[in-house]
Design a protein around this motif. Structure first.
Motif, PDB file in Angstrom:
ATOM      1  N   ALA A   1       0.830  -1.202   0.000  1.00 55.32           N
ATOM      2  CA  ALA A   1       0.000   0.000   0.000  1.00 55.32           C
ATOM      3  C   ALA A   1       0.866   1.253   0.000  1.00 55.32           C
ATOM      4  O   ALA A   1       1.967   1.273   0.554  1.00 55.32           O
ATOM      5  CB  ALA A   1      -0.932  -0.005   1.207  1.00 55.32           C
ATOM      6  N   ALA A   2       0.343   2.304  -0.619  1.00 58.53           N
ATOM      7  CA  ALA A   2       1.077   3.572  -0.662  1.00 58.53           C
ATOM      8  C   ALA A   2       1.142   4.210   0.720  1.00 58.53           C
ATOM      9  O   ALA A   2       2.138   4.820   1.101  1.00 58.53           O
ATOM     10  CB  ALA A   2       0.414   4.521  -1.653  1.00 58.53           C
ATOM     11  N   THR A   3       0.059   4.042   1.481  1.00 56.25           N
ATOM     12  CA  THR A   3      -0.003   4.547   2.857  1.00 56.25           C
ATOM     13  C   THR A   3      -0.650   3.478   3.716  1.00 56.25           C
ATOM     14  O   THR A   3      -1.146   2.470   3.205  1.00 56.25           O
ATOM     15  CB  THR A   3      -0.839   5.839   2.942  1.00 56.25           C
ATOM     16  OG1 THR A   3      -2.171   5.573   2.470  1.00 56.25           O
ATOM     17  CG2 THR A   3      -0.211   6.950   2.085  1.00 56.25           C
TER      18      THR A   3
ATOM     19  N   VAL B   1      -3.563  -1.795  10.226  1.00 56.73           N
ATOM     20  CA  VAL B   1      -2.986  -2.361   9.000  1.00 56.73           C
ATOM     21  C   VAL B   1      -1.971  -1.354   8.471  1.00 56.73           C
ATOM     22  O   VAL B   1      -2.242  -0.592   7.535  1.00 56.73           O
ATOM     23  CB  VAL B   1      -4.047  -2.651   7.915  1.00 56.73           C
ATOM     24  CG1 VAL B   1      -3.407  -3.351   6.704  1.00 56.73           C
ATOM     25  CG2 VAL B   1      -5.164  -3.521   8.473  1.00 56.73           C
ATOM     26  N   PRO B   2      -0.800  -1.297   9.100  1.00 58.91           N
ATOM     27  CA  PRO B   2       0.215  -0.347   8.644  1.00 58.91           C
ATOM     28  C   PRO B   2       0.710  -0.688   7.238  1.00 58.91           C
ATOM     29  O   PRO B   2       0.492  -1.800   6.740  1.00 58.91           O
ATOM     30  CB  PRO B   2       1.333  -0.510   9.677  1.00 58.91           C
ATOM     31  CG  PRO B   2       1.161  -1.903  10.193  1.00 58.91           C
ATOM     32  CD  PRO B   2      -0.315  -2.151  10.200  1.00 58.91           C
ATOM     33  N   ARG B   3       1.353   0.251   6.614  1.00 51.42           N
ATOM     34  CA  ARG B   3       1.866   0.049   5.259  1.00 51.42           C
ATOM     35  C   ARG B   3       2.779  -1.177   5.186  1.00 51.42           C
ATOM     36  O   ARG B   3       2.839  -1.851   4.155  1.00 51.42           O
ATOM     37  CB  ARG B   3       2.623   1.298   4.812  1.00 51.42           C
ATOM     38  CG  ARG B   3       3.172   1.239   3.397  1.00 51.42           C
ATOM     39  CD  ARG B   3       3.785   2.573   2.991  1.00 51.42           C
ATOM     40  NE  ARG B   3       4.312   2.508   1.630  1.00 51.42           N
ATOM     41  CZ  ARG B   3       5.555   2.131   1.330  1.00 51.42           C
ATOM     42  NH1 ARG B   3       6.394   1.798   2.305  1.00 51.42           N
ATOM     43  NH2 ARG B   3       5.982   2.098   0.067  1.00 51.42           N
TER      44      ARG B   3
ATOM     45  N   TRP C   1       1.757  -7.302   5.614  1.00 55.05           N
ATOM     46  CA  TRP C   1       1.860  -8.104   4.389  1.00 55.05           C
ATOM     47  C   TRP C   1       0.654  -7.949   3.469  1.00 55.05           C
ATOM     48  O   TRP C   1       0.765  -8.089   2.235  1.00 55.05           O
ATOM     49  CB  TRP C   1       2.042  -9.585   4.738  1.00 55.05           C
ATOM     50  CG  TRP C   1       0.840 -10.232   5.378  1.00 55.05           C
ATOM     51  CD1 TRP C   1       0.579 -10.349   6.712  1.00 55.05           C
ATOM     52  CD2 TRP C   1      -0.270 -10.835   4.695  1.00 55.05           C
ATOM     53  NE1 TRP C   1      -0.630 -10.978   6.910  1.00 55.05           N
ATOM     54  CE2 TRP C   1      -1.169 -11.296   5.685  1.00 55.05           C
ATOM     55  CE3 TRP C   1      -0.593 -11.029   3.353  1.00 55.05           C
ATOM     56  CZ2 TRP C   1      -2.358 -11.936   5.380  1.00 55.05           C
ATOM     57  CZ3 TRP C   1      -1.789 -11.677   3.035  1.00 55.05           C
ATOM     58  CH2 TRP C   1      -2.653 -12.117   4.041  1.00 55.05           C
ATOM     59  N   ALA C   2      -0.518  -7.632   4.044  1.00 61.71           N
ATOM     60  CA  ALA C   2      -1.734  -7.540   3.241  1.00 61.71           C
ATOM     61  C   ALA C   2      -2.185  -6.099   3.008  1.00 61.71           C
ATOM     62  O   ALA C   2      -3.283  -5.870   2.512  1.00 61.71           O
ATOM     63  CB  ALA C   2      -2.866  -8.319   3.909  1.00 61.71           C
ATOM     64  N   SER C   3      -1.337  -5.124   3.332  1.00 62.79           N
ATOM     65  CA  SER C   3      -1.762  -3.721   3.248  1.00 62.79           C
ATOM     66  C   SER C   3      -2.249  -3.344   1.858  1.00 62.79           C
ATOM     67  O   SER C   3      -3.251  -2.639   1.704  1.00 62.79           O
ATOM     68  CB  SER C   3      -0.621  -2.790   3.683  1.00 62.79           C
ATOM     69  OG  SER C   3       0.478  -2.877   2.781  1.00 62.79           O
ATOM     70  N   GLY C   4      -1.553  -3.806   0.818  1.00 63.68           N
ATOM     71  CA  GLY C   4      -1.952  -3.480  -0.549  1.00 63.68           C
ATOM     72  C   GLY C   4      -3.302  -4.057  -0.912  1.00 63.68           C
ATOM     73  O   GLY C   4      -4.114  -3.413  -1.601  1.00 63.68           O
TER      74      GLY C   4
END
Length: 208
Positions: A103-105, A111-113, A116-119
């Motif tokens: 993820a960009a943020t 769920v921090p950047r 593993w599943a942030s994106g």
């Protein structure tokens, strides 16, 4: 079929035979989906149906990249499924979903950047497949229920709140049964927690 340059329609089923012989398994597919130019039918004699499709379902789901095994290749189908794991599978079922990166943020405080599943959580939210709780958290490690999983699966098919009648999740579960997305799924009640095997069958039914 996700890797193909055109959309493909497909349906599986079983053809009953006389006597006590095992039913024949059938797959029919056609492409392009909107304006078919070719159709293919495959019949596996005594291929069976129901639980006998477990190996086929596992192979299909793995081949499509929706579900991955552990470092030994085991799918651990008896294990429960978390919200983070399920939304990852759901996003991977979308066109281009297997190419999601970090993820960009940070999409949620829990769920921090770096998660593993942030994106996938970020992409799932952007696609309208899932949302967080009223306290602003996502609770990625919380095990997902049948009602939650079914709702996400139906959204993948393009269904929204206006397509269901009655209070949540009555309408969603009625549609789930009507579309026969329940084949092979053992979870029964709306609050029953899904296993990885349940998720495997749900996505297999969704794709076929």
């Amino acid at each position: 079929f996700q890797s193909l340059p055109v959309q493909v329609g497909a349906k599986t089923g079983s053809a009953q035979v006389d006597g006590e012989e095992t039913s024949n398994a059938v797959l029919v597919c056609f492409a392009p989906y909107e304006d078919p130019e070719i159709a293919l039918a495959v019949v596996v004699e005594q291929g069976g149906s129901g639980s006998s499709l477990g190996t086929v379902a596992a192979q299909v789901i793995q081949a499509l990249g929706i579900m991955a095994g552990d470092d030994r290749g085991n799918l651990n189908l008896e294990s429960p499924v978390t919200r983070a794991e399920f939304i990852t599978m759901a996003v991977k079922a979308l066109p281009g979903g297997g190419e999601i990166g970090q993820a960009a943020t940070s999409p949620y405080p829990d769920v921090p950047r770096s998660h593993w599943a942030s994106g996938y959580v970020e992409a799932g939210g952007a696609a309208g497949l899932v949302s967080g709780y009223t306290d602003g958290t996502f609770r990625p490690n919380r095990e997902i229920s049948l009602a939650e999983g079914v709702t996400i699966a139906l959204q993948l098919l393009g269904y929204g709140p206006s397509d269901f009648s009655g209070a949540y999740p009555t309408g969603q579960l009625a549609m789930y049964h009507s579309l026969k997305l329940d084949q092979g799924v053992t979870a029964a009640g709306p609050s029953t927690l899904l296993t990885r095997q349940d998720a495997m069958y749900l996505f297999y039914n969704l794709m076929t």
